[in-house]
Motif scaffolding. Structure first.
Motif, short mmCIF file in Angstrom:
data_model
loop_
_atom_site.label_atom_id
_atom_site.label_comp_id
_atom_site.label_asym_id
_atom_site.label_seq_id
_atom_site.Cartn_x
_atom_site.Cartn_y
_atom_site.Cartn_z
N THR A 162 0.84 -1.20 0.00
CA THR A 162 0.00 0.00 0.00
C THR A 162 0.87 1.25 0.00
N ARG A 163 1.94 1.22 0.78
CA ARG A 163 2.85 2.36 0.82
C ARG A 163 3.57 2.53 -0.50
N ILE A 164 3.89 1.44 -1.19
CA ILE A 164 4.56 1.54 -2.49
C ILE A 164 3.62 2.15 -3.52
N ILE A 166 1.38 4.40 -2.84
CA ILE A 166 1.43 5.84 -2.53
C ILE A 166 2.71 6.45 -3.08
N LEU A 167 3.82 5.72 -2.96
CA LEU A 167 5.10 6.18 -3.51
C LEU A 167 5.00 6.36 -5.02
N PHE A 168 4.35 5.43 -5.69
CA PHE A 168 4.16 5.52 -7.14
C PHE A 168 3.40 6.79 -7.51
N GLN A 169 2.39 7.13 -6.72
CA GLN A 169 1.63 8.35 -6.97
C GLN A 169 2.48 9.59 -6.70
N ASP A 170 3.28 9.54 -5.65
CA ASP A 170 4.07 10.71 -5.25
C ASP A 170 5.21 11.03 -6.21
N ALA A 214 -3.84 -2.26 -8.41
CA ALA A 214 -2.86 -2.64 -7.39
C ALA A 214 -3.51 -2.72 -6.02
N SER A 215 -4.43 -1.82 -5.73
CA SER A 215 -5.12 -1.83 -4.44
C SER A 215 -5.98 -3.08 -4.28
N ARG A 216 -6.62 -3.50 -5.36
CA ARG A 216 -7.42 -4.73 -5.31
C ARG A 216 -6.53 -5.94 -5.06
#
Length: 229
Positions: A162-164, A166-170, A214-216
């Motif tokens: 999940t954190r990765i 978020i990293l992809f979005q950032d 990815a979230s799914r």
């Protein structure tokens, strides 16, 4: 909506994905790998009974989690070259480079969040297993690497992924360093063709598809982990 024109999108796809998305994925992968490694080290330091390790690690994590990522990127890119030149006594700022600055900035920032995920995962392991390791004559490093971390990794995987995401979005923040990531590539094409709205809509759709998928997958992984427990 009738004024939107996506006709130039087809010709821009190779540039968007081979150049833009490739850079975005490269920064994400490198930052995630190094961030997890540094985060694991910080988590072990925070859990150490020795304050000489736990206090600096705690300060680092709290500071990094209290400032915006954009500031970290700016500080590393603009200040580190001058600080490095001052340390080595150079006459000019040390050349760091935009790509290297981005990767290091994301690594340092995300390590603080990975640290807390790691720390929670490690603390989820029963203290009885640690005591059993001590009874077998294992030292702290052996207990962590052979008993605690392998079991904790299973519990941490959903949160890590999940954190990765978020990293992809950032990674879109690298536009401030003039790097051509996926968003930056779309912006250049949009400005060239006068179709910024269409390009930004396409980028939003791609991010939505990738992150939602990815979230799914993370949700499915989380259910499997719960079954194993």
């Amino acid at each position: 909506m009738s004024e939107l024109d996506f006709s130039s999108l087809a010709g821009a796809l190779p540039y968007l994905f081979k150049t833009g998305m490739a850079l975005t994925l490269s920064i994400t992968a490198l930052s995630a790998i190094m961030g997890i490694a540094l985060g694991t080290l910080l988590a072990i330091m925070r859990l150490s009974p020795l304050r000489i390790f736990s206090v600096p690690a705690g300060i680092y994590v709290n500071v990094m989690r209290s400032i915006p990522l954009l500031l970290v990127i700016f500080w590393f890119y603009f200040l580190v070259p001058y600080i490095g030149a001052w340390i080595v006594g150079a006459d000019r700022p040390i050349k760091v480079g935009a790509f290297r600055s981005a990767v290091v900035s994301f690594t340092l920032f995300e390590a603080a969040y990975f640290c807390e995920i790691m720390r929670t995962g490690i603390q989820s392991i029963s203290r009885g297993q640690v005591s059993a390791g001590v009874a077998l004559g294992l030292n702290y490093r052996q207990i962590m690497t052979n008993i605690v971390l392998p079991q904790a990794a299973r519990n941490m995987l959903p949160s890590l992924f999940t954190r990765i995401i978020i990293l992809f979005q950032d990674t879109s923040l690298v536009y401030v360093l003039s790097l051509t990531d996926f968003l930056g590539a779309a912006s250049k094409i949009g400005q060239r063709d006068g179709r910024l709205t269409e390009m930004y809509l396409f980028v939003a759709a791609v991010y939505l598809i990738i992150c939602f998928s990815a979230s799914r997958l993370v949700k499915l992984l989380e259910k499997r982990v719960q079954v194993v427990r």
